[in-house]
Structure formats: structure tokens, C-alpha cells
Design an enzyme around this catalytic site. Structure first.
Site, mmCIF file in Angstrom:
data_model
loop_
_atom_site.group_PDB
_atom_site.id
_atom_site.type_symbol
_atom_site.label_atom_id
_atom_site.label_comp_id
_atom_site.label_asym_id
_atom_site.label_seq_id
_atom_site.Cartn_x
_atom_site.Cartn_y
_atom_site.Cartn_z
ATOM 1 N N ARG A 161 -11.482 7.908 -3.586
ATOM 2 C CA ARG A 161 -11.894 9.315 -3.428
ATOM 3 C C ARG A 161 -13.414 9.434 -3.403
ATOM 4 N NH1 ARG A 161 -9.239 13.042 -7.833
ATOM 5 N NH2 ARG A 161 -7.562 11.560 -7.402
ATOM 6 N N GLU A 214 -0.121 -3.106 4.781
ATOM 7 C CA GLU A 214 -1.296 -2.211 4.800
ATOM 8 C C GLU A 214 -1.447 -1.452 6.106
ATOM 9 O OE1 GLU A 214 -3.879 -0.682 3.755
ATOM 10 O OE2 GLU A 214 -4.010 -1.341 1.694
ATOM 11 N N ASP A 215 -1.931 -0.217 6.022
ATOM 12 C CA ASP A 215 -2.193 0.571 7.239
ATOM 13 C C ASP A 215 -3.685 0.836 7.429
ATOM 14 O OD1 ASP A 215 -2.489 2.447 5.076
ATOM 15 O OD2 ASP A 215 -2.449 4.031 6.586
ATOM 16 N N SER A 224 -2.323 0.392 -4.444
ATOM 17 C CA SER A 224 -2.845 1.592 -3.780
ATOM 18 C C SER A 224 -4.178 2.004 -4.388
ATOM 19 C CB SER A 224 -1.838 2.735 -3.956
ATOM 20 O OG SER A 224 -2.415 3.969 -3.596
ATOM 21 N N ALA A 225 -5.048 2.572 -3.555
ATOM 22 C CA ALA A 225 -6.319 3.098 -4.051
ATOM 23 C C ALA A 225 -6.142 4.453 -4.732
ATOM 24 C CB ALA A 225 -7.295 3.247 -2.880
ATOM 25 N N SER A 226 -4.965 5.046 -4.569
ATOM 26 C CA SER A 226 -4.794 6.439 -4.998
ATOM 27 C C SER A 226 -4.547 6.591 -6.496
ATOM 28 C CB SER A 226 -3.622 7.073 -4.251
ATOM 29 O OG SER A 226 -3.405 8.376 -4.737
ATOM 30 N N LYS A 227 -5.253 7.547 -7.095
ATOM 31 C CA LYS A 227 -5.015 7.883 -8.499
ATOM 32 C C LYS A 227 -3.763 8.741 -8.642
ATOM 33 C CE LYS A 227 -9.649 7.273 -10.174
ATOM 34 N NZ LYS A 227 -10.911 7.792 -10.602
ATOM 35 N N ASN A 228 -3.232 9.214 -7.526
ATOM 36 C CA ASN A 228 -2.019 10.035 -7.546
ATOM 37 C C ASN A 228 -0.752 9.223 -7.262
ATOM 38 O OD1 ASN A 228 -3.250 12.749 -7.874
ATOM 39 N ND2 ASN A 228 -4.239 12.227 -5.942
ATOM 40 N N LYS A 240 -9.309 5.755 5.348
ATOM 41 C CA LYS A 240 -7.999 5.295 4.876
ATOM 42 C C LYS A 240 -8.161 4.123 3.898
ATOM 43 C CE LYS A 240 -5.079 6.795 8.668
ATOM 44 N NZ LYS A 240 -4.197 6.364 9.779
ATOM 45 N N GLY A 241 -7.446 4.184 2.793
ATOM 46 C CA GLY A 241 -7.477 3.107 1.807
ATOM 47 C C GLY A 241 -8.722 3.109 0.929
ATOM 48 N N VAL A 242 -9.658 4.005 1.233
ATOM 49 C CA VAL A 242 -10.946 4.042 0.520
ATOM 50 C C VAL A 242 -10.840 5.043 -0.633
ATOM 51 C CG1 VAL A 242 -13.376 4.681 0.833
ATOM 52 C CG2 VAL A 242 -12.193 3.376 2.609
ATOM 53 N N ASP A 292 0.874 -1.156 0.000
ATOM 54 C CA ASP A 292 0.000 0.000 0.000
ATOM 55 C C ASP A 292 0.929 1.229 0.000
ATOM 56 O OD1 ASP A 292 -2.421 1.541 0.500
ATOM 57 O OD2 ASP A 292 -1.604 1.833 2.504
ATOM 58 N N LEU A 293 0.425 2.378 -0.381
ATOM 59 C CA LEU A 293 1.296 3.563 -0.456
ATOM 60 C C LEU A 293 1.100 4.486 0.750
ATOM 61 C CD1 LEU A 293 3.319 5.284 -2.070
ATOM 62 C CD2 LEU A 293 1.378 6.242 -3.318
ATOM 63 N N ASP A 294 -0.083 5.111 0.800
ATOM 64 C CA ASP A 294 -0.341 6.096 1.859
ATOM 65 C C ASP A 294 -0.377 5.411 3.216
ATOM 66 O OD1 ASP A 294 -0.711 8.072 -0.071
ATOM 67 O OD2 ASP A 294 -2.814 7.570 -0.298
ATOM 68 N N LYS A 342 -10.739 -1.003 -2.417
ATOM 69 C CA LYS A 342 -10.631 -1.745 -1.161
ATOM 70 C C LYS A 342 -11.895 -1.461 -0.337
ATOM 71 C CE LYS A 342 -5.661 -0.777 -1.228
ATOM 72 N NZ LYS A 342 -4.541 -0.011 -0.641
ATOM 73 N N THR A 392 1.229 10.316 3.388
ATOM 74 C CA THR A 392 0.259 11.190 2.723
ATOM 75 C C THR A 392 -1.119 11.037 3.359
ATOM 76 O OG1 THR A 392 0.355 9.480 1.046
ATOM 77 C CG2 THR A 392 1.257 11.616 0.448
HETATM 78 P P1 B16 Z 1 -6.637 9.727 -4.402
HETATM 79 P P2 B16 Z 1 -3.682 3.931 -0.304
HETATM 80 C C1 B16 Z 1 -5.642 5.735 -0.575
HETATM 81 O O1 B16 Z 1 -4.310 5.343 -0.798
HETATM 82 C C2 B16 Z 1 -5.762 6.609 0.665
HETATM 83 O O2 B16 Z 1 -5.455 5.868 1.833
HETATM 84 C C3 B16 Z 1 -7.160 7.153 0.775
HETATM 85 O O3 B16 Z 1 -7.257 8.020 1.895
HETATM 86 C C4 B16 Z 1 -7.506 7.912 -0.514
HETATM 87 O O4 B16 Z 1 -8.830 8.411 -0.477
HETATM 88 C C5 B16 Z 1 -7.344 6.968 -1.705
HETATM 89 O O5 B16 Z 1 -6.016 6.477 -1.725
HETATM 90 C C6 B16 Z 1 -7.608 7.668 -3.018
HETATM 91 O O6 B16 Z 1 -6.610 8.616 -3.231
HETATM 92 O O7 B16 Z 1 -7.664 10.731 -4.026
HETATM 93 O O8 B16 Z 1 -5.220 10.254 -4.395
HETATM 94 O O9 B16 Z 1 -6.972 8.988 -5.681
HETATM 95 O O10 B16 Z 1 -3.680 3.984 1.190
HETATM 96 O O11 B16 Z 1 -4.568 2.836 -0.886
HETATM 97 O O12 B16 Z 1 -2.297 3.966 -0.903
HETATM 98 MG MG MG Z 2 -2.869 3.268 3.196
#
Ligand code: B16
Ligand code: MG
Length: 215
Positions: A48, A168-169, A113-117, A44-46, A8-10, A144, A16
Site C-alpha cells: 500500500r 503470480e499475476d 500476498s502483499a495485502s494486509k487484508n 499490482k503486488g506492490v 498470490d491472492l489478488d 515484493k 480484488t
Molecule cells: P492492501 P497480492 C497486493 O496483493 C495487491 O496486488 C496490491 O495491489 C496491493 O497494493 C497490495 O496487495 C497491498 O494490499 O492495501 O490490502 O494491504 O497481489 O500480493 O495478493
Molecule cells: Mg496479485
């Protein structure tokens, strides 16, 4: 036998999670509400979109679909203002060393990671070359706690889920790893993050070698 690590990233590699919390709080306050650090665990992990749906429930505010889209964009703008300041020195304790050690031992490394960034963050931290595969919010249909992100990560490494450890956190992420059939190392404590197989406060508290011996 473990042959791959899915990160996982964040909250695991870089903090972040605190930037997400700050940006989402500003959105909640704009809607006339607020939420606590304890509630933030549920975000967290959810993804956007699912995070904003949860915040809408907490604030009780009603908005149009257009306003919903605009708020997601605004949150990301505020979040990116914080992310843009990241650099190679911003890894969570021991995380970057742990990645280098795993690479040196020939362990397959994927991001889940769930993040698009995620690619932007890894690039700012000079970590892109360490990853054999990147699965993030741009590559999955189901966020997730659905296991899709980790199943795709294992597949991209050419491994079975049972050959992988997920780091994972988040509550949603631990559920995703376990329902995907992976071993899960929780970064955090069992009281908040139930369901993982092992816990550390940070990757710096262990090493790939020690983990492979223990599991
Ligand atoms: P973004 P992870 C997740 O990253 C974050 O924990 C979560 O808080 C965030 O809403 C999600 O990415 C989407 O991120 O807005 O940047 O696309 O923990 O799965 O690495
Ligand atoms: Mg995380």
C-alpha cells in the site's frame, strides 16, 4: 520435486486487483491526476505504501506525511467497501477448484500476498481452512519484488524454495518468486508478465496434476 504451492491472492485467487485499481484511481483523481490500466500493472503486488509513493510521482502532487497517512487510510476504506461484497462465488475461474484439488493431493498450500487484508478476503470466500500457512503484508518487512513473502511461505510449509511453485499475476511478484529460487506460474500473458516459467490466463486452464507432470 514439487511439494508446495505458494499462492498470490489478488489477481490469482480473486479479482480484488480491480478493486485496488478503482480505489487508487479515486485517490489519484483527488490529487488532481489519474492513471491508466497499463500504469496500474506497476502497482499490482506492490504494498500500500509503495503504491501511494508511485501514484504521488505520477500526479506530481506534494503532501505532508499526515496527509499521506490519511490517503492510505482513505484508499483502504474505499477498497474495503468493495471487498465487503465478496463471497464464496467470487473466485477467479477455476481457482477454488484448483485449491481443493491441490489439498486433496497432499500438496502444502501457503498464501504469499502483499495485502494486509488477505485474511479477511480468504475468510469472506470460505477459503481459510485450505491454507497451511498465511504470509501477507502483516508478516513481512520487505514487499515484493523482494522474495521475503515467498521464502517465509516455503519455510512455513517446511520446504525448500526449489520444492515450491509460486502462482503470480504481477510483475513484482514474478520477480520475487524467481529471485527466491521458486518455479513461477504466471497468471496472465508473457508480454505483460515476463519472467515466469509457464503462463495461464487462469488457474482453471490447468490442474495440479497436469502441472506436476509438466514441471
Ligand atoms: P492492501 P497480492 C497486493 O496483493 C495487491 O496486488 C496490491 O495491489 C496491493 O497494493 C497490495 O496487495 C497491498 O494490499 O492495501 O490490502 O494491504 O497481489 O500480493 O495478493
Ligand atoms: Mg496479485
Amino acid at each position: 520435486m514439487i511439494k508446495g504451492f505458494l499462492f498470490d491472492l489478488d489477481g490469482v485467487i480473486v479479482d480484488t486487483a480491480v478493486f485496488h485499481f478503482q480505489a487508487w484511481r479515486r485517490i489519484a483523481q483527488k490529487l488532481g491526476g489519474d492513471f491508466t490500466e497499463v500504469q496500474n500493472e506497476q502497482l499490482k503486488g506492490v504494498s500500500r505504501v509503495d503504491s501511494l509513493k508511485t501514484i504521488m510521482k505520477w500526479t506530481g502532487a506534494t503532501i505532508s506525511d499526515e496527509e499521506f497517512q490519511a490517503l492510505m487510510e482513505l484508499k483502504n476504506e474505499w477498497y474495503l467497501e468493495l471487498v465487503i461484497q465478496l463471497s464464496a462465488k467470487d473466485g477467479l475461474p477455476g481457482a477454488v477448484d484448483f485449491l481443493h484439488q491441490a489439498k486433496a493431493q497432499g500438496i502444502g498450500i501457503a498464501l504469499g500476498s502483499a495485502s494486509k487484508n488477505a485474511p479477511l478476503i480468504l475468510d469472506k470466500m470460505n477459503l481459510l481452512p485450505l491454507f497451511d500457512a498465511i504470509i501477507d503484508g502483516n508478516n513481512v518487512v520487505n514487499g515484493k519484488p523482494h522474495p521475503e513473502v515467498f521464502l517465509k511461505g516455503a519455510e512455513a510449509l517446511g520446504l525448500a524454495p526449489a520444492e515450491c511453485i509460486v502462482f503470480e499475476d504481477s510483475i513484482a511478484g514474478v520477480q520475487a518468486a524467481k529471485s527466491g529460487g521458486m518455479t513461477c506460474v504466471g497468471i496472465g500473458t508473457p508480454d505483460i508478465l515476463g519472467g515466469a516459467d509457464l503462463y495461464f490466463n487462469a488457474l482453471g486452464e490447468t490442474s495440479p496434476e497436469e502441472l506436476l507432470r509438466a514441471l
